[in-house]
Design a protein around this motif. Sequence first.
Motif, PDB file in Angstrom:
ATOM      1  N   PHE A 183       8.540  -3.453   4.895  1.00 39.73           N
ATOM      2  CA  PHE A 183       9.584  -2.653   5.518  1.00 39.73           C
ATOM      3  C   PHE A 183       8.992  -1.595   6.447  1.00 39.73           C
ATOM      4  N   TRP A 184       9.732  -1.333   7.516  1.00 38.98           N
ATOM      5  CA  TRP A 184       9.344  -0.436   8.604  1.00 38.98           C
ATOM      6  C   TRP A 184       9.833   0.981   8.307  1.00 38.98           C
ATOM      7  N   ILE A 185       8.989   1.966   8.545  1.00 36.61           N
ATOM      8  CA  ILE A 185       9.387   3.370   8.424  1.00 36.61           C
ATOM      9  C   ILE A 185       9.001   4.067   9.729  1.00 36.61           C
ATOM     10  N   ASP A 186       9.989   4.611  10.411  1.00 33.24           N
ATOM     11  CA  ASP A 186       9.740   5.350  11.650  1.00 33.24           C
ATOM     12  C   ASP A 186       9.378   6.793  11.335  1.00 33.24           C
ATOM     13  N   HIS A 187       8.332   7.297  11.972  1.00 29.46           N
ATOM     14  CA  HIS A 187       7.955   8.703  11.888  1.00 29.46           C
ATOM     15  C   HIS A 187       8.056   9.256  13.309  1.00 29.46           C
ATOM     16  N   GLU A 188       7.897  10.561  13.450  1.00 29.98           N
ATOM     17  CA  GLU A 188       8.056  11.160  14.777  1.00 29.98           C
ATOM     18  C   GLU A 188       7.070  10.581  15.789  1.00 29.98           C
ATOM     19  N   ASP A 189       5.784  10.575  15.462  1.00 32.52           N
ATOM     20  CA  ASP A 189       4.768  10.132  16.414  1.00 32.52           C
ATOM     21  C   ASP A 189       4.063   8.847  15.989  1.00 32.52           C
ATOM     22  N   SER A 190       4.575   8.201  14.971  1.00 29.74           N
ATOM     23  CA  SER A 190       3.946   6.978  14.477  1.00 29.74           C
ATOM     24  C   SER A 190       4.978   6.184  13.675  1.00 29.74           C
ATOM     25  N   ALA A 191       4.500   5.094  13.086  1.00 29.62           N
ATOM     26  CA  ALA A 191       5.352   4.285  12.220  1.00 29.62           C
ATOM     27  C   ALA A 191       4.476   3.663  11.146  1.00 29.62           C
ATOM     28  N   SER A 192       5.103   3.277  10.047  1.00 33.02           N
ATOM     29  CA  SER A 192       4.408   2.614   8.946  1.00 33.02           C
ATOM     30  C   SER A 192       5.135   1.329   8.603  1.00 33.02           C
ATOM     31  N   VAL A 193       4.376   0.399   8.064  1.00 36.98           N
ATOM     32  CA  VAL A 193       4.962  -0.790   7.460  1.00 36.98           C
ATOM     33  C   VAL A 193       4.402  -0.843   6.048  1.00 36.98           C
ATOM     34  N   CYS A 194       5.296  -0.922   5.075  1.00 39.76           N
ATOM     35  CA  CYS A 194       4.886  -0.849   3.670  1.00 39.76           C
ATOM     36  C   CYS A 194       5.427  -2.036   2.886  1.00 39.76           C
ATOM     37  N   LEU A 195       4.886  -2.188   1.681  1.00 36.34           N
ATOM     38  CA  LEU A 195       5.316  -3.238   0.770  1.00 36.34           C
ATOM     39  C   LEU A 195       5.166  -2.707  -0.647  1.00 36.34           C
ATOM     40  N   ASN A 196       6.240  -2.780  -1.418  1.00 39.69           N
ATOM     41  CA  ASN A 196       6.140  -2.476  -2.842  1.00 39.69           C
ATOM     42  C   ASN A 196       5.464  -3.673  -3.486  1.00 39.69           C
ATOM     43  N   VAL A 197       4.305  -3.466  -4.074  1.00 35.90           N
ATOM     44  CA  VAL A 197       3.526  -4.596  -4.568  1.00 35.90           C
ATOM     45  C   VAL A 197       4.154  -5.200  -5.822  1.00 35.90           C
ATOM     46  N   GLY A 198       3.784  -6.451  -6.077  1.00 38.13           N
ATOM     47  CA  GLY A 198       4.274  -7.141  -7.267  1.00 38.13           C
ATOM     48  C   GLY A 198       5.524  -7.952  -7.036  1.00 38.13           C
ATOM     49  N   GLU A 199       6.059  -7.915  -5.816  1.00 37.34           N
ATOM     50  CA  GLU A 199       7.302  -8.647  -5.548  1.00 37.34           C
ATOM     51  C   GLU A 199       7.119  -9.771  -4.536  1.00 37.34           C
ATOM     52  N   TYR A 200       5.906  -9.931  -4.019  1.00 38.59           N
ATOM     53  CA  TYR A 200       5.694 -10.900  -2.942  1.00 38.59           C
ATOM     54  C   TYR A 200       4.288 -11.464  -3.039  1.00 38.59           C
ATOM     55  N   LYS A 201       4.202 -12.789  -3.019  1.00 35.64           N
ATOM     56  CA  LYS A 201       2.923 -13.494  -2.925  1.00 35.64           C
ATOM     57  C   LYS A 201       1.895 -13.094  -3.981  1.00 35.64           C
ATOM     58  N   THR A 202       2.350 -12.813  -5.185  1.00 40.82           N
ATOM     59  CA  THR A 202       1.422 -12.417  -6.251  1.00 40.82           C
ATOM     60  C   THR A 202       0.433 -13.531  -6.582  1.00 40.82           C
ATOM     61  N   GLU A 203       0.822 -14.773  -6.308  1.00 35.42           N
ATOM     62  CA  GLU A 203      -0.053 -15.907  -6.631  1.00 35.42           C
ATOM     63  C   GLU A 203      -1.347 -15.883  -5.819  1.00 35.42           C
ATOM     64  N   ILE A 204      -1.315 -15.271  -4.638  1.00 34.21           N
ATOM     65  CA  ILE A 204      -2.544 -15.161  -3.834  1.00 34.21           C
ATOM     66  C   ILE A 204      -3.617 -14.432  -4.647  1.00 34.21           C
ATOM     67  N   PHE A 205      -3.241 -13.300  -5.213  1.00 37.06           N
ATOM     68  CA  PHE A 205      -4.198 -12.442  -5.902  1.00 37.06           C
ATOM     69  C   PHE A 205      -4.614 -12.994  -7.261  1.00 37.06           C
ATOM     70  N   GLU A 206      -3.723 -13.784  -7.863  1.00 36.72           N
ATOM     71  CA  GLU A 206      -4.040 -14.397  -9.155  1.00 36.72           C
ATOM     72  C   GLU A 206      -5.233 -15.338  -9.049  1.00 36.72           C
ATOM     73  N   THR A 207      -5.474 -15.890  -7.856  1.00 36.58           N
ATOM     74  CA  THR A 207      -6.596 -16.816  -7.682  1.00 36.58           C
ATOM     75  C   THR A 207      -7.940 -16.125  -7.868  1.00 36.58           C
ATOM     76  N   ARG A 208      -7.975 -14.806  -7.744  1.00 38.71           N
ATOM     77  CA  ARG A 208      -9.238 -14.065  -7.896  1.00 38.71           C
ATOM     78  C   ARG A 208      -9.107 -12.939  -8.927  1.00 38.71           C
ATOM     79  N   ALA A 209      -8.194 -13.110  -9.876  1.00 38.23           N
ATOM     80  CA  ALA A 209      -7.966 -12.076 -10.895  1.00 38.23           C
ATOM     81  C   ALA A 209      -9.226 -11.797 -11.708  1.00 38.23           C
ATOM     82  N   GLU A 210     -10.024 -12.848 -11.952  1.00 32.52           N
ATOM     83  CA  GLU A 210     -11.234 -12.658 -12.763  1.00 32.52           C
ATOM     84  C   GLU A 210     -12.247 -11.759 -12.049  1.00 32.52           C
TER      85      GLU A 210
END
Length: 116
Positions: free
Chosen positions: A14-41
């Motif tokens: 999700f996009w967050i507008d700031h006065e002189d910049s912007a951010s894109v963030c993601l609350n972790v644990g809700e998207y593509k968790t299987e990617i990270f599970e491949t290297r959990a060890e």
Amino acid sequence: MSKQNFEETIKPFFWIDHEDSASVCLNVGEYKTEIFETRAEEGFEGNGYDWASLAKVFLEEKQPNLAEIINFDPEGSMYCVYSSDKEALKEFSLKFKEACENEVLINDLFSRAELD
């Protein structure tokens, strides 16, 4: 691309507008968790730092022209990338989301991500 279409396209990021910049963030644990599970060890948990490690590999390999413009500010529970160049951030975010949807590509990139 309209702002609404852009925001739909990058979900669950999700996009967050700031006065002189912007951010894109993601609350972790809700998207593509299987990617990270491949290297959990190795200690990957899919937290904000792990997402930033993955995004840095993507940035270096696929959009090196933006490497000086895009900055990372992850936390344990949230991935966050920001820039004062909003157009560059939009371009990066669209391409990174596209890469996340390409299972072969994203797993290849993740194989080179380093634990933060």
